[in-house]
Design an enzyme around this catalytic site. Structure first.
Site, short mmCIF file in Angstrom:
data_model
loop_
_atom_site.label_atom_id
_atom_site.label_comp_id
_atom_site.label_asym_id
_atom_site.label_seq_id
_atom_site.Cartn_x
_atom_site.Cartn_y
_atom_site.Cartn_z
N LYS A 114 0.83 -1.21 0.00
CA LYS A 114 0.00 0.00 0.00
C LYS A 114 0.87 1.26 0.00
O LYS A 114 0.54 2.24 -0.66
CB LYS A 114 -0.95 -0.01 1.20
CG LYS A 114 -2.07 -1.02 1.06
CD LYS A 114 -2.98 -0.98 2.26
CE LYS A 114 -4.05 -2.05 2.20
NZ LYS A 114 -4.78 -2.16 3.48
N LYS A 133 -4.72 -11.46 -6.62
CA LYS A 133 -5.98 -11.77 -5.92
C LYS A 133 -7.10 -10.84 -6.39
O LYS A 133 -6.86 -9.71 -6.80
CB LYS A 133 -5.80 -11.71 -4.40
CG LYS A 133 -5.72 -10.32 -3.83
CD LYS A 133 -5.79 -10.32 -2.30
CE LYS A 133 -5.62 -8.89 -1.81
NZ LYS A 133 -5.68 -8.73 -0.37
N LYS A 169 -10.91 -5.08 -4.97
CA LYS A 169 -11.68 -3.95 -5.44
C LYS A 169 -10.81 -2.98 -6.22
O LYS A 169 -11.28 -2.24 -7.08
CB LYS A 169 -12.34 -3.25 -4.27
CG LYS A 169 -13.53 -2.53 -4.76
CD LYS A 169 -14.36 -1.84 -3.78
CE LYS A 169 -15.32 -0.98 -4.61
NZ LYS A 169 -15.95 0.03 -3.81
P1 TYM Z 1 -10.82 -7.07 3.79
O1 TYM Z 1 -11.87 -6.05 4.06
O2 TYM Z 1 -9.81 -6.76 2.74
O3 TYM Z 1 -11.47 -8.44 3.41
C1 TYM Z 1 -12.50 -9.06 4.19
C2 TYM Z 1 -12.29 -10.57 4.21
O4 TYM Z 1 -12.30 -11.08 2.88
C3 TYM Z 1 -11.13 -11.86 2.65
N1 TYM Z 1 -10.72 -11.69 1.22
C4 TYM Z 1 -10.54 -12.69 0.36
N2 TYM Z 1 -10.67 -14.02 0.50
C5 TYM Z 1 -10.42 -14.79 -0.58
N3 TYM Z 1 -10.05 -14.30 -1.78
C6 TYM Z 1 -9.90 -12.96 -1.97
N4 TYM Z 1 -9.56 -12.48 -3.16
C7 TYM Z 1 -10.15 -12.09 -0.87
N5 TYM Z 1 -10.10 -10.74 -0.69
C8 TYM Z 1 -10.46 -10.52 0.59
C9 TYM Z 1 -10.09 -11.29 3.59
O5 TYM Z 1 -9.08 -12.23 3.88
C10 TYM Z 1 -10.93 -10.99 4.80
O6 TYM Z 1 -11.11 -12.14 5.60
N6 TYM Z 1 -7.57 -6.37 7.50
C11 TYM Z 1 -8.85 -6.96 7.16
C12 TYM Z 1 -10.01 -6.45 7.99
C13 TYM Z 1 -9.87 -6.58 9.46
C14 TYM Z 1 -9.97 -7.79 10.21
C15 TYM Z 1 -9.85 -7.43 11.56
C16 TYM Z 1 -10.17 -9.13 9.84
C17 TYM Z 1 -9.70 -5.58 10.36
N7 TYM Z 1 -9.69 -6.07 11.60
C18 TYM Z 1 -9.92 -8.38 12.59
C19 TYM Z 1 -10.24 -10.08 10.87
C20 TYM Z 1 -10.11 -9.70 12.22
C21 TYM Z 1 -9.15 -6.65 5.72
O7 TYM Z 1 -8.70 -5.68 5.17
O8 TYM Z 1 -10.08 -7.46 5.15
#
Ligand code: TYM
Length: 334
Positions: free
Chosen positions: A111, A198, A201
């Site tokens: 990022k 991956k 968005k």
């Molecule tokens: P985020 O918002 O990017 O994504 C939410 C969840 O979706 C999963 N994910 C995917 N799984 C499979 N294939 C993909 N292409 C894909 N893209 C996203 C992510 O692994 C996630 O489980 N940092 C985290 C948010 C967060 C969080 C937390 C998660 C903040 N605090 C505490 C768990 C516990 C994030 O940016 O997820």
């Protein structure tokens, strides 16, 4: 009951990776565990953003989760900034966390690189460096046992465990070591246009990501134009990343095993397979989109769900925070 906590950023439209890697699991887990699901608007401001969009995206996310089957009677869905303590615990954990460990985080590096290469070389806010500490706080403040996430969150999960351990060693045993719960298939759904990256968005190619609330026509068009290889066998293999990704998608939305799908499509053309994938994804997402549209017309209902979720989350967070403050040596004079 074991406690499950997980969160997602309010990105507006959820893509198929979020669905398969995350939400689908949450819907199952709410049946058996005490579940907390957070919409992390505090993480969302670590990158440049527009406040009005954040507000709208937060409602959109809540509506999509409910449309997918999260049930306010079975789980607590809340907005991160509505629960006091996430930022407070972040501070305590940050004081235990070596800077170098944060600087080495791959998502931070990616990022930060994007920001500095972007238009005008935008500066990197320190919040971006602290992102994984805030995530650790999200998890530890509920003393969670299980954290369902996709593959991309593995490194962040390790940090959360490290910080829990560090706190326990520095003060006294307080936090469970939370386990990441990563699905066997679908933990990493790839872009349809670039199956080596991956699904996300921020994909520049609009055809690369399938959104839960895309119309059936759009879903079909994106799947039919997915990049594949020059072969003709529907088979899961490393060198066939495009087809393998479609097989993972098919497997996740139909609950069929990879080998069943391979045998079902043995000897069939890629076109026929893609058509079947499109049918399966549409069958899954169309009812969700319809429900979502209905929910978006009822903001008062969404707010009532989020209010109830925040109250339950706050009760649990308060218990942990008073322990943490006491152990840290803070005097409570109020
Ligand atoms: P985020 O918002 O990017 O994504 C939410 C969840 O979706 C999963 N994910 C995917 N799984 C499979 N294939 C993909 N292409 C894909 N893209 C996203 C992510 O692994 C996630 O489980 N940092 C985290 C948010 C967060 C969080 C937390 C998660 C903040 N605090 C505490 C768990 C516990 C994030 O940016 O997820």
């Amino acid at each position: 009951k074991k406690v499950v906590l997980t969160c997602a950023q309010p990105t507006g439209k959820l893509h198929l990776g979020n669905y398969i890697g995350a939400v689908r699991q949450w819907v199952k887990m709410q049946e058996d565990y005490e579940c907390y699901f957070g919409i992390v608007d505090m993480h969302a401001i670590t990158m440049p953003y527009v406040p009005a969009e954040l507000r709208k995206n937060t409602y959109m996310c809540a509506a999509q989760y409910l449309a997918c089957g999260l049930d306010p009677d079975k789980c607590s869905m809340f907005i991160q900034s509505n629960v006091r303590g996430h930022a407070e615990l972040t501070w305590i954990l940050a004081c235990l966390c070596p800077i170098g460990q944060l600087e080495r985080m791959t998502q931070f590096k990616d990022k930060a690189r994007k920001l500095s290469e972007g238009a005008g070389g935008a500066s990197i806010g320190s919040g971006l460096l602290f992102y994984p500490v805030l995530m650790a706080a999200d998890i530890l403040i509920y003393n969670a046992d299980l954290v369902p996430v996709g593959e991309d969150q593995k490194q962040h999960m390790e940090l959360a465990r490290d910080l829990a351990q560090k706190f326990n060693n520095t003060y006294s045993p307080t936090f469970n070591l939370p386990e990441a719960y990563i699905p066997k298939t679908g933990a990493r759904i790839m872009s349809l246009q670039n199956p080596d990256a991956k699904m996300s968005k921020s994909d520049k190619n609009a055809l690369g990501s399938l959104y839960m609330i895309d119309t059936p026509d759009v879903l079909r068009k994106k799947i039919m134009s997915a990049v594949t290889d020059s072969g003709s066998e529907v088979k899961f293999a490393e060198e066939k990343s495009g087809i393998s990704n479609l097989i993972s998608i098919m497997s996740s939305v139909t609950d069929k095993s990879v080998s069943d799908i391979e045998s079902e499509f043995a000897g069939k053309q890629y076109g026929a397979f893609k058509k079947a994938v499109a049918d399966a994804v549409i069958a899954k997402f169309d009812p969700i989109r319809i429900k979502y549209e209905e929910l978006m017309t009822d903001k008062a209902y969404l707010e009532s769900v989020l209010k109830r979720g925040a109250a339950a989350a706050q009760r649990r967070a308060d218990k942990m925070m008073s322990k943490v403050y006491r152990k840290a040596g803070y005097v409570d004079a109020i």
